[in-house]
Write an enzyme that holds these catalytic residues in place. Sequence first.
Site, short mmCIF file in Angstrom:
data_model
loop_
_atom_site.label_atom_id
_atom_site.label_comp_id
_atom_site.label_asym_id
_atom_site.label_seq_id
_atom_site.Cartn_x
_atom_site.Cartn_y
_atom_site.Cartn_z
N TYR A 128 119.22 -19.29 37.81
CA TYR A 128 119.34 -20.02 39.08
C TYR A 128 118.40 -19.47 40.15
CZ TYR A 128 123.47 -22.55 37.48
OH TYR A 128 124.33 -23.37 36.80
N LYS A 175 124.97 -12.98 25.70
CA LYS A 175 124.14 -13.31 24.52
C LYS A 175 123.15 -12.16 24.35
CE LYS A 175 122.90 -16.45 21.40
NZ LYS A 175 123.77 -16.92 20.30
N ASP A 208 128.46 -18.13 22.40
CA ASP A 208 128.73 -19.26 21.48
C ASP A 208 130.08 -19.07 20.79
OD1 ASP A 208 127.36 -17.09 20.48
OD2 ASP A 208 126.16 -18.20 19.03
N ASP A 232 128.76 -21.26 34.70
CA ASP A 232 128.82 -22.66 35.10
C ASP A 232 129.29 -23.52 33.94
OD1 ASP A 232 128.45 -24.79 36.86
OD2 ASP A 232 126.47 -25.21 36.02
N ASP A 236 133.25 -25.44 33.27
CA ASP A 236 133.51 -26.87 33.01
C ASP A 236 134.29 -27.04 31.71
OD1 ASP A 236 132.06 -27.58 35.30
OD2 ASP A 236 131.15 -29.31 34.31
#
Length: 344
Positions: A128, A175, A208, A232, A236
């Site tokens: 970002y 990750k 993942d 983010d 969701d």
Amino acid sequence: MMNERRHTVTLIPGDGIGPEVAAAAVRILSATGVGIEWQTEVAGACAVGEHGSPLPPRVLESVRRNKVALKGPTETPVGTGHRSVNVALRKELDLYANLRPLRTLPGVKSRYEDVDIVVVRENTEDLYSGLEHVVVPGVVESLKIITERASTRIARFAFDYARAHGRERISAVHKANIMKLSDGLFLDCCRKVAKEHPEVRYDEIIVDNACMQLVLDPTRFDVLLLENLYGDIVSDLCAGFVGGLGLAPGANIGEECAVFEAVHGSAPDIAGQDRANPLATLLSTAMLLRLSLAEHAAAAALEAAVATVLDAGYRTPDIMQPGGREVGCGAMGARVRDALGGAA
Ligand code: ATP
């Protein structure tokens, strides 16, 4: 009954469904007995015409002065156009912690029961940072920035939050098997902070695998600690476990100020149709009452009123289910206000 203390809070209605859900929150807050003076400021796509900028300087000045804001969603053009108002607000006000509690609400049918997850997302860096450029035509580079300072700060926030709110376990999501330097640094910082807090269980999970484990059984997770982009996406995902974006509240918190805002965006597809679900914004308002104004009784009363209305079967279209009583944004707000009046 109005209590003695008065608070001044910046109100940023925003774009799309923002003005509808913000209006519901303002109307309902007046029934909590908490004295709030709202200072309304315009930000988002709606501010560009009048002020020449999606984030006029007076908005930042108002939040800096009042230390607390309730914000509706602001629209960000995809691919082109102005930068995200949210990203700019978070960076300008150094709102480094994004806190998103996702909890099963009474009577709301979803695929899971008893979900109670808190997402703690780093809010100021990662992909970002907006550092993108064309290397040669057909090749672009986006820079992922991870710093020791920001990673340590968000880890401290997560552990302090866990301790203060009786949460037992923090899972750092990463990750680092692929991004060994950036996500590796994030994990190093989390581990150091975890060592200072032996009272909270700490573990790590690759992003993942975290998504798969969450979908298999979200009740196994407690607090999730993530960098900006993973945070983010995963918030969701978690919103989906509890009935969708219409029920997912959030807060952006810094050392000096805090901006409370639902997880959802401006929902242009339903704007102006009285179809928006105001509950995510109302639950964000309860967080504001509790975390910024220390109005604990009013926060609890507002959450209880939301639960009462859901229990009674009232549903906006996004969470409608068989046997539910469909209402629009305004009527849903009025039901919550009535429930609050009854509880007061
Ligand atoms: P943005 O770019 O501003 O984030 P978006 O369209 O990508 O906008 P959302 O605005 O979050 O993302 O909308 C995603 C979907 O969820 C849309 O179909 C929208 O109508 C729905 N939605 C989001 N918030 C609500 C809400 N409060 N009540 C009802 N539906 C909602």
